[in-house]
Design an enzyme around this catalytic site. Structure first.
Site, PDB file in Angstrom:
ATOM      1  N   ARG A 148       0.855  -1.202   0.000  1.00 29.36           N
ATOM      2  CA  ARG A 148       0.000   0.000   0.000  1.00 29.36           C
ATOM      3  C   ARG A 148       0.884   1.242   0.000  1.00 29.36           C
ATOM      4  O   ARG A 148       1.432   1.634   1.033  1.00 29.36           O
ATOM      5  CB  ARG A 148      -0.896  -0.005   1.243  1.00 29.36           C
ATOM      6  CG  ARG A 148      -1.729   1.248   1.401  1.00 29.36           C
ATOM      7  CD  ARG A 148      -2.787   1.418   0.338  1.00 29.36           C
ATOM      8  NE  ARG A 148      -3.816   0.384   0.445  1.00 29.36           N
ATOM      9  CZ  ARG A 148      -4.689   0.105  -0.528  1.00 29.36           C
ATOM     10  NH1 ARG A 148      -4.661   0.772  -1.672  1.00 29.36           N
ATOM     11  NH2 ARG A 148      -5.574  -0.868  -0.360  1.00 29.36           N
ATOM     12  N   ARG A 166       0.884  -6.480  -9.802  1.00 33.42           N
ATOM     13  CA  ARG A 166       1.391  -5.920  -8.539  1.00 33.42           C
ATOM     14  C   ARG A 166       1.585  -6.968  -7.455  1.00 33.42           C
ATOM     15  O   ARG A 166       2.141  -6.648  -6.406  1.00 33.42           O
ATOM     16  CB  ARG A 166       0.486  -4.784  -8.050  1.00 33.42           C
ATOM     17  CG  ARG A 166      -0.944  -5.179  -7.719  1.00 33.42           C
ATOM     18  CD  ARG A 166      -1.733  -3.971  -7.207  1.00 33.42           C
ATOM     19  NE  ARG A 166      -3.129  -4.318  -6.937  1.00 33.42           N
ATOM     20  CZ  ARG A 166      -3.943  -3.568  -6.216  1.00 33.42           C
ATOM     21  NH1 ARG A 166      -3.523  -2.445  -5.677  1.00 33.42           N
ATOM     22  NH2 ARG A 166      -5.201  -3.933  -6.035  1.00 33.42           N
ATOM     23  N   HIS A 188       0.395   3.544 -10.499  1.00 29.31           N
ATOM     24  CA  HIS A 188      -0.550   4.041  -9.473  1.00 29.31           C
ATOM     25  C   HIS A 188       0.223   4.797  -8.383  1.00 29.31           C
ATOM     26  O   HIS A 188       0.359   4.344  -7.241  1.00 29.31           O
ATOM     27  CB  HIS A 188      -1.264   2.817  -8.899  1.00 29.31           C
ATOM     28  CG  HIS A 188      -2.438   3.074  -8.014  1.00 29.31           C
ATOM     29  ND1 HIS A 188      -2.398   3.915  -6.937  1.00 29.31           N
ATOM     30  CD2 HIS A 188      -3.683   2.563  -8.047  1.00 29.31           C
ATOM     31  CE1 HIS A 188      -3.586   3.902  -6.340  1.00 29.31           C
ATOM     32  NE2 HIS A 188      -4.381   3.089  -6.997  1.00 29.31           N
ATOM     33  N   ASP A 213     -12.284  10.330  -6.116  1.00 29.72           N
ATOM     34  CA  ASP A 213     -11.914   9.179  -6.943  1.00 29.72           C
ATOM     35  C   ASP A 213     -12.385   9.487  -8.360  1.00 29.72           C
ATOM     36  O   ASP A 213     -13.559   9.322  -8.681  1.00 29.72           O
ATOM     37  CB  ASP A 213     -12.586   7.906  -6.385  1.00 29.72           C
ATOM     38  CG  ASP A 213     -12.012   6.634  -6.975  1.00 29.72           C
ATOM     39  OD1 ASP A 213     -11.220   6.718  -7.944  1.00 29.72           O
ATOM     40  OD2 ASP A 213     -12.364   5.546  -6.475  1.00 29.72           O
ATOM     41  N   GLU A 271      -2.377   9.204 -10.836  1.00 32.97           N
ATOM     42  CA  GLU A 271      -1.956   7.966 -11.501  1.00 32.97           C
ATOM     43  C   GLU A 271      -1.879   8.149 -13.014  1.00 32.97           C
ATOM     44  O   GLU A 271      -2.800   8.684 -13.629  1.00 32.97           O
ATOM     45  CB  GLU A 271      -2.949   6.856 -11.161  1.00 32.97           C
ATOM     46  CG  GLU A 271      -3.131   6.693  -9.660  1.00 32.97           C
ATOM     47  CD  GLU A 271      -4.362   5.860  -9.299  1.00 32.97           C
ATOM     48  OE1 GLU A 271      -4.696   4.935 -10.054  1.00 32.97           O
ATOM     49  OE2 GLU A 271      -4.990   6.151  -8.272  1.00 32.97           O
TER      50      GLU A 271
HETATM   51  C1  BG6 Z   1      -7.623   3.911  -7.185  1.00 29.98           C
HETATM   52  C2  BG6 Z   1      -9.061   3.714  -7.493  1.00 29.98           C
HETATM   53  O1  BG6 Z   1      -6.893   3.938  -8.361  1.00 29.98           O
HETATM   54  O2  BG6 Z   1      -7.152   2.836  -6.380  1.00 29.98           O
HETATM   55  C3  BG6 Z   1      -9.850   3.608  -6.190  1.00 29.98           C
HETATM   56  O3  BG6 Z   1      -9.523   4.781  -8.288  1.00 29.98           O
HETATM   57  C4  BG6 Z   1      -9.273   2.501  -5.323  1.00 29.98           C
HETATM   58  O4  BG6 Z   1     -11.215   3.334  -6.497  1.00 29.98           O
HETATM   59  C5  BG6 Z   1      -7.789   2.750  -5.130  1.00 29.98           C
HETATM   60  O5  BG6 Z   1      -9.942   2.483  -4.083  1.00 29.98           O
HETATM   61  C6  BG6 Z   1      -7.089   1.672  -4.302  1.00 29.98           C
HETATM   62  O6  BG6 Z   1      -7.292   0.426  -4.874  1.00 29.98           O
HETATM   63  P1  BG6 Z   1      -6.726  -0.861  -4.158  1.00 29.98           P
HETATM   64  O7  BG6 Z   1      -7.173  -2.032  -4.997  1.00 29.98           O
HETATM   65  O8  BG6 Z   1      -5.233  -0.733  -4.135  1.00 29.98           O
HETATM   66  O9  BG6 Z   1      -7.302  -0.872  -2.767  1.00 29.98           O
END
Ligand code: BG6
Length: 294
Positions: free
Chosen positions: A67, A93, A163, A208, A266
Site C-alpha cells: 500500500r 502488482r 498508481h 476518486d 496515476e
Molecule cells: C484507485 C481507485 O486507483 O485505487 C480507487 O480509483 C481505489 O477506487 C484505489 O480504491 C485503491 O485500490 P486498491 O485495490 O489498491 O485498494
C-alpha cells in the site's frame, strides 16, 4: 540477481521487510524497488524529502499488494470489466518479477529493469502469453517505463496504471494543476461525467476521479515548498484518488489517520481509455516525475 546487480555501482540487492529488493543510490537520489510487484516503494531525490508515500500499515506479503509507492496496475484498471471475482487492478502488482539488470547513463542516472512472464497462475487469471518489462531510472527526474510486448496472435484491450502515491504535507492544502478542461468520470457520483473547471484542483472530501485525455499535470505542495511535475506518454487518463476518513478506516492496510499525508495521481489507461494492443504489437506506458522547488 546478486551478480548482475553487484556489477553496477549504485545498485545493491537487499532484503527489506522479508522481501527481496534492489536499492539504487547515486548523486541524483535514492530509490528502493521490491521484486514483489516490481514495486517502487521509495524515491528520495538528493536534498529532498521522500516523494512517495507508503502506509505504515502496508502488508509486505507475496500475495498482497504493497500500500503506497507505485503499484503496477496491469492488465486492467480497477475491477475487471467482466469478471468481478478477479483481483482489482490486475495481477502484476502481486507477482514476483525477475531482476533484469541495470545500467548507468553519462549524466549519472541509474536504471534497473524487471521482467514478468506468464506462468500457470497468470494464465488462470488472463489466458494469454505475457511479456512485460519495467524500467525505473533515478536521475534528475524519476522515469518509469512499463513495456507491454504482445506475443499473442489476437488483439487485446489493455488497461492499467502506474498508481503513484505521493507523500504530501496535507491533502487539504495541495493543488493539482493541468487538468482544467478535461472531462472526468466521478466515481463518487455514480460515475457522472463532468468537466474540470479548476485551474488548481483542491481536495476537500473523498475523491476518486478518472480524467480523460490528459497530458502533463503538476502537484503543488505549498506546505513543503515544492511542486512535483508529472509528464507521461502512452497514458490517456489520469486518476486522482484520496480515500478521506471513512474509506481509510475501512481499509485494513491503510492507517485511520494517514489519509491527509497522501494523494494518488496515476498515469493510467482507465475507464473508457483502454489501449488496443495489436497482434505482436507493443505498448509503452511512461511517467516522468520531477521535483521542483517553488
Ligand atoms: C484507485 C481507485 O486507483 O485505487 C480507487 O480509483 C481505489 O477506487 C484505489 O480504491 C485503491 O485500490 P486498491 O485495490 O489498491 O485498494
Amino acid at each position: 540477481m546478486d551478480e548482475a546487480a553487484g556489477m553496477i555501482a549504485g545498485i545493491e540487492p537487499s532484503v527489506e521487510r522479508g522481501l527481496a529488493c534492489v536499492r539504487i543510490a547515486n548523486r541524483h537520489g535514492e530509490a528502493l524497488v521490491y521484486l514483489h510487484g516490481a514495486h517502487l516503494a521509495s524515491w528520495r531525490p538528493t536534498g529532498q524529502r521522500e516523494v512517495l508515500w507508503t502506509s505504515a500499515r502496508s502488508a509486505y506479503q507475496s500475495d498482497k499488494p504493497i500500500r503506497g509507492g507505485v503499484p503496477i496496475c496491469w492488465p486492467w484498471f480497477g475491477a475487471h470489466p467482466e469478471r468481478a471475482e478477479l483481483p482489482a487492478h490486475g495481477f502484476a502488482r502481486t507477482r514476483a518479477w525477475a531482476f533484469a539488470g541495470g545500467s548507468t547513463r553519462a549524466d549519472g542516472a541509474t536504471s534497473v529493469a524487471f521482467v514478468l512472464r506468464d506462468d500457470a497462475a497468470t494464465r488462470a487469471l488472463w489466458p494469454r502469453p505475457l511479456r512485460l518489462r519495467y524500467q525505473v531510472t533515478v536521475g534528475p527526474a524519476l522515469e518509469l517505463r512499463l513495456q507491454t510486448t504482445s506475443a499473442d496472435d489476437r488483439p487485446f484491450s489493455l488497461g492499467g496504471a502506474l498508481h503513484t502515491y505521493f507523500a504530501i504535507s496535507d491533502v487539504r492544502a495541495i493543488g493539482i494543476t493541468g487538468l482544467r478542461g478535461a472531462t472526468y468520470i466521478d466515481r463518487m457520483r455514480d460515475s457522472a461525467r463532468e468537466t474540470e473547471q479548476h485551474e488548481r484542483l483542491t481536495i476537500a472530501t473523498e475523491t476518486d476521479r478518472i480524467y480523460d485525455s490528459t497530458t502533463a499535470c503538476a502537484l503543488d505542495d505549498p506546505g513543503w515548498s515544492r511542486t512535483i511535475a508529472i509528464a507521461k506518454t502512452g497514458s490517456r487518463s489520469t486518476v486522482v484518488w484520496n480515500p478521506w476518513i471513512a474509506k481509510a478506516a475501512r481499509m485494513a492496510d491503510f492507517g485511520d489517520d494517514e489519509w491527509p499525508g497522501m494523494v494518488c495521481i496515476e498515469t493510467a489507461n482507465a475507464g473508457d481509455a483502454s489501449i488496443a494492443v495489436q497482434p505482436y504489437g507493443y505498448h509503452d506506458l511512461v511517467a516522468r516525475i520531477e521535483v521542483q522547488g517553488r
